[in-house]
Scaffold this motif. Structure first.
Motif, mmCIF file in Angstrom:
data_model
loop_
_atom_site.group_PDB
_atom_site.id
_atom_site.type_symbol
_atom_site.label_atom_id
_atom_site.label_comp_id
_atom_site.label_asym_id
_atom_site.label_seq_id
_atom_site.Cartn_x
_atom_site.Cartn_y
_atom_site.Cartn_z
ATOM 1 N N ASP A 1 -7.914 16.527 3.529
ATOM 2 C CA ASP A 1 -8.384 16.912 4.755
ATOM 3 C C ASP A 1 -7.228 17.911 5.615
ATOM 4 O O ASP A 1 -8.327 17.910 7.561
ATOM 5 N N VAL A 2 -6.419 17.284 6.016
ATOM 6 C CA VAL A 2 -5.485 17.641 6.280
ATOM 7 C C VAL A 2 -4.946 18.718 6.719
ATOM 8 O O VAL A 2 -4.061 19.749 6.078
ATOM 9 N N ASP A 3 -4.793 19.444 7.954
ATOM 10 C CA ASP A 3 -4.631 20.787 8.203
ATOM 11 C C ASP A 3 -3.246 20.467 8.483
ATOM 12 O O ASP A 3 -2.847 20.731 9.151
ATOM 13 N N LEU A 4 -2.686 21.520 6.949
ATOM 14 C CA LEU A 4 -1.495 21.264 7.498
ATOM 15 C C LEU A 4 -0.572 21.879 8.591
ATOM 16 O O LEU A 4 0.906 21.858 9.271
ATOM 17 N N SER A 5 -1.413 23.031 9.251
ATOM 18 C CA SER A 5 -0.831 23.652 10.521
ATOM 19 C C SER A 5 -0.964 23.157 11.545
ATOM 20 O O SER A 5 -0.210 23.110 12.480
ATOM 21 N N LYS A 6 -1.314 21.984 11.614
ATOM 22 C CA LYS A 6 -0.894 20.992 12.816
ATOM 23 C C LYS A 6 -1.088 19.593 12.800
ATOM 24 O O LYS A 6 -0.935 19.205 13.705
ATOM 25 N N ALA A 7 -0.477 19.750 11.696
ATOM 26 C CA ALA A 7 0.102 18.494 11.149
ATOM 27 C C ALA A 7 1.700 18.275 11.942
ATOM 28 O O ALA A 7 2.287 19.379 11.864
ATOM 29 N N PRO A 8 1.801 17.036 12.389
ATOM 30 C CA PRO A 8 3.503 16.658 13.037
ATOM 31 C C PRO A 8 4.823 17.153 12.669
ATOM 32 O O PRO A 8 3.930 16.777 11.103
ATOM 33 N N PHE B 1 -1.433 10.373 4.592
ATOM 34 C CA PHE B 1 -1.391 10.620 3.283
ATOM 35 C C PHE B 1 -0.119 9.328 3.096
ATOM 36 O O PHE B 1 -0.626 8.339 2.855
ATOM 37 N N ASN B 2 -0.090 9.802 2.140
ATOM 38 C CA ASN B 2 0.625 9.407 0.737
ATOM 39 C C ASN B 2 2.125 9.349 0.529
ATOM 40 O O ASN B 2 1.967 10.754 0.528
ATOM 41 N N CYS B 3 3.347 8.296 0.250
ATOM 42 C CA CYS B 3 3.699 9.102 -0.023
ATOM 43 C C CYS B 3 4.361 9.117 -2.401
ATOM 44 O O CYS B 3 4.207 8.292 -2.668
ATOM 45 N N ARG B 4 4.838 9.722 -2.462
ATOM 46 C CA ARG B 4 4.623 10.269 -3.690
ATOM 47 C C ARG B 4 6.161 11.117 -3.629
ATOM 48 O O ARG B 4 6.870 11.635 -3.548
ATOM 49 N N GLU B 5 7.033 9.462 -4.650
ATOM 50 C CA GLU B 5 8.756 10.538 -5.132
ATOM 51 C C GLU B 5 9.234 10.882 -4.362
ATOM 52 O O GLU B 5 10.042 11.514 -4.086
ATOM 53 N N GLY B 6 9.206 9.769 -3.068
ATOM 54 C CA GLY B 6 10.096 9.424 -1.668
ATOM 55 C C GLY B 6 9.721 10.934 -1.051
ATOM 56 O O GLY B 6 10.200 11.591 -0.306
ATOM 57 N N SER B 7 8.630 11.345 -0.937
ATOM 58 C CA SER B 7 7.659 13.118 -0.166
ATOM 59 C C SER B 7 6.897 12.098 0.324
ATOM 60 O O SER B 7 5.566 11.749 -0.586
ATOM 61 N N VAL B 8 6.320 12.887 1.726
ATOM 62 C CA VAL B 8 5.088 12.817 2.661
ATOM 63 C C VAL B 8 4.361 13.660 1.819
ATOM 64 O O VAL B 8 4.559 14.961 1.415
ATOM 65 N N CYS B 9 3.131 13.111 1.233
ATOM 66 C CA CYS B 9 2.253 14.445 1.172
ATOM 67 C C CYS B 9 0.476 14.182 1.616
ATOM 68 O O CYS B 9 0.458 12.446 1.209
ATOM 69 N N PHE B 10 0.478 15.201 2.683
ATOM 70 C CA PHE B 10 -0.589 14.956 3.445
ATOM 71 C C PHE B 10 -2.097 14.541 2.177
ATOM 72 O O PHE B 10 -2.438 15.636 0.837
ATOM 73 N N SER C 1 1.002 -1.144 -0.515
ATOM 74 C CA SER C 1 -0.128 0.032 0.169
ATOM 75 C C SER C 1 0.958 1.398 -0.201
ATOM 76 O O SER C 1 2.002 1.066 -0.075
ATOM 77 N N LYS C 2 0.515 2.129 -0.379
ATOM 78 C CA LYS C 2 1.109 2.997 -1.323
ATOM 79 C C LYS C 2 0.013 5.302 0.544
ATOM 80 O O LYS C 2 1.047 5.557 0.250
ATOM 81 N N LYS C 3 -0.832 4.273 1.294
ATOM 82 C CA LYS C 3 -1.376 5.562 2.430
ATOM 83 C C LYS C 3 -0.570 4.656 3.402
ATOM 84 O O LYS C 3 -0.820 4.106 4.093
ATOM 85 N N PHE C 4 -0.700 5.586 4.066
ATOM 86 C CA PHE C 4 -0.324 5.515 5.666
ATOM 87 C C PHE C 4 -0.862 6.715 6.513
ATOM 88 O O PHE C 4 -1.513 7.744 6.082
#
Length: 69
Positions: A37-44, A25-34, A8-11
């Motif tokens: 619906d994820v508020d990026l200002s609250k994401a760890p 998030f999922n992983c695209r080209e080695g990067s974390v892409c939330f 799976s590519k979903k984590f």
């Protein structure tokens, strides 16, 4: 990057201050892409040592394991 068990590519990661709050998030080209619906200002902040969970199966481990796969 994909799950070493089910491919799976979903984590998700858990909020370090509230274990019931998760950030998908999922992983695209080695990067974390939330997810959108994820508020990026609250994401760890996520590093190679962040405990990561597969959204499809029971696998969990450090993000660095996914980077090696």
């Amino acid at each position: 990057m994909e799950c070493p068990v089910c491919r799976s590519k979903k984590f998700y990661v858990r909020d370090p201050e509230d274990e019931y709050e998760i950030y998908s998030f999922n992983c695209r080209e080695g990067s974390v892409c939330f997810d959108t619906d994820v508020d990026l200002s609250k994401a760890p902040l996520i590093s190679d040592d962040t405990e990561t969970f597969c959204n499809q199966c029971a696998w969990h481990g450090k993000l660095r394991v996914l980077n090696k796969a």
